[in-house]
Design an enzyme around this catalytic site. Structure first.
Site, PDB file in Angstrom:
ATOM      1  CB  CYS A  97      35.751  35.947  27.674  1.00 26.02           C
ATOM      2  SG  CYS A  97      36.920  34.659  27.151  1.00 26.02           S
ATOM      3  CG  HIS A 139      48.902  39.840  38.117  1.00 27.69           C
ATOM      4  ND1 HIS A 139      47.782  40.458  38.630  1.00 27.69           N
ATOM      5  CD2 HIS A 139      48.648  38.502  38.163  1.00 27.69           C
ATOM      6  CE1 HIS A 139      46.888  39.537  38.969  1.00 27.69           C
ATOM      7  NE2 HIS A 139      47.387  38.334  38.689  1.00 27.69           N
ATOM      8  CG  ASP A 154      44.190  43.806  39.447  1.00 30.10           C
ATOM      9  OD1 ASP A 154      44.574  42.697  39.044  1.00 30.10           O
ATOM     10  OD2 ASP A 154      43.365  43.931  40.387  1.00 30.10           O
ATOM     11  CB  CYS A 170      35.569  33.557  30.678  1.00 28.13           C
ATOM     12  SG  CYS A 170      37.228  34.193  30.970  1.00 28.13           S
ATOM     13  N   GLY A 222      47.381  30.578  43.362  1.00 24.86           N
ATOM     14  CA  GLY A 222      46.554  31.730  43.710  1.00 24.86           C
ATOM     15  C   GLY A 222      45.762  32.315  42.548  1.00 24.86           C
ATOM     16  CG  ASN A 263      49.054  34.652  40.795  1.00 22.24           C
ATOM     17  OD1 ASN A 263      50.225  34.523  41.150  1.00 22.24           O
ATOM     18  ND2 ASN A 263      48.342  35.727  41.049  1.00 22.24           N
ATOM     19  CG  HIS A 292      45.238  36.765  34.622  1.00 23.97           C
ATOM     20  ND1 HIS A 292      44.447  35.652  34.753  1.00 23.97           N
ATOM     21  CD2 HIS A 292      45.582  37.124  35.876  1.00 23.97           C
ATOM     22  CE1 HIS A 292      44.301  35.357  36.042  1.00 23.97           C
ATOM     23  NE2 HIS A 292      44.995  36.226  36.735  1.00 23.97           N
TER      24      HIS A 292
HETATM   25  P1  5GP Z   1      44.565  36.223  39.790  1.00 21.16           P
HETATM   26  O1  5GP Z   1      44.167  36.317  41.229  1.00 21.16           O
HETATM   27  O2  5GP Z   1      43.731  35.201  39.047  1.00 21.16           O
HETATM   28  O3  5GP Z   1      46.036  36.038  39.560  1.00 21.16           O
HETATM   29  O4  5GP Z   1      44.259  37.648  39.157  1.00 21.16           O
HETATM   30  C1  5GP Z   1      42.987  38.091  38.883  1.00 21.16           C
HETATM   31  C2  5GP Z   1      43.031  39.588  39.002  1.00 21.16           C
HETATM   32  O5  5GP Z   1      41.889  40.120  38.389  1.00 21.16           O
HETATM   33  C3  5GP Z   1      43.044  40.091  40.444  1.00 21.16           C
HETATM   34  O6  5GP Z   1      44.225  40.852  40.667  1.00 21.16           O
HETATM   35  C4  5GP Z   1      41.785  40.927  40.546  1.00 21.16           C
HETATM   36  O7  5GP Z   1      41.951  42.097  41.328  1.00 21.16           O
HETATM   37  C5  5GP Z   1      41.489  41.255  39.105  1.00 21.16           C
HETATM   38  N1  5GP Z   1      40.077  41.442  38.833  1.00 21.16           N
HETATM   39  C6  5GP Z   1      39.050  40.633  39.215  1.00 21.16           C
HETATM   40  N2  5GP Z   1      37.884  41.098  38.759  1.00 21.16           N
HETATM   41  C7  5GP Z   1      38.179  42.225  38.053  1.00 21.16           C
HETATM   42  C8  5GP Z   1      37.368  43.174  37.337  1.00 21.16           C
HETATM   43  O8  5GP Z   1      36.144  43.061  37.234  1.00 21.16           O
HETATM   44  N3  5GP Z   1      38.014  44.218  36.748  1.00 21.16           N
HETATM   45  C9  5GP Z   1      39.373  44.366  36.831  1.00 21.16           C
HETATM   46  N4  5GP Z   1      39.901  45.437  36.220  1.00 21.16           N
HETATM   47  N5  5GP Z   1      40.164  43.488  37.490  1.00 21.16           N
HETATM   48  C10 5GP Z   1      39.565  42.447  38.099  1.00 21.16           C
HETATM   49 ZN    ZN Z   2      38.112  33.826  28.906  1.00 23.92          ZN
END
Ligand code: 5GP
Ligand code: ZN
Length: 113
Positions: A7, A101, A30, A4, A92, A86, A99
């Site tokens: 994690c 945002h 992010d 993960c 999405g 999301n 998490h």
């Molecule tokens: P989701 O698309 O699942 O709602 O959000 C995942 C978020 O994690 C995305 O906005 C993406 O930019 C962010 N993200 C993905 N990989 C990383 C990373 O390695 N570091 C950081 N700081 N954010 C990440």
């Molecule tokens: Zn996790």
């Protein structure tokens, strides 16, 4: 769970820019910000998505919303902000660790696309 991404970020195995941390919550910027201020808040336990919040773990979500209030004050987000979770394919979600945002410092359209 070992694979993960979030994690690994919580454990410091992948670097991140910390915004806030306590016993239950970790928040970081992010990597692909969708607003001038874009933090991601995660529980420090692996919960796969919002669909997996239940009586055994909803405490973490309460702590995340407490953290949002603290970050909003610390970052002077008095003009407002948006919290987005999301969930699943249609929602999405791209990372399988719950998490939230926290988006701010621009006008955010409603409804989202
Ligand atoms: P989701 O698309 O699942 O709602 O959000 C995942 C978020 O994690 C995305 O906005 C993406 O930019 C962010 N993200 C993905 N990989 C990383 C990373 O390695 N570091 C950081 N700081 N954010 C990440
Ligand atoms: Zn996790």
């Amino acid at each position: 769970m070992n694979d993960c991404l979030f994690c690994k970020i919580i454990k410091g195995e992948i670097p991140s820019t910390k915004v806030y941390e306590d016993e239950y919550v970790y928040a970081f910027l992010d990597i692909a910000p969708q607003a001038p201020f874009h933090a991601v808040l995660v529980p420090k336990t692996h919960i796969a998505s919002a669909a997996d919040i239940d009586e055994s773990n909803s405490f973490y979500t309460a702590k995340i919303y407490e953290a949002i209030g603290k970050i909003a004050k610390a970052e002077n987000l008095e003009k407002g902000f948006r919290v987005v979770t999301n969930c699943g394919e249609d929602g999405g979600q791209t990372v399988g660790h719950l998490h939230f945002h926290l988006l701010a410092r621009r006008y955010l359209q409603w409804p989202p696309g």
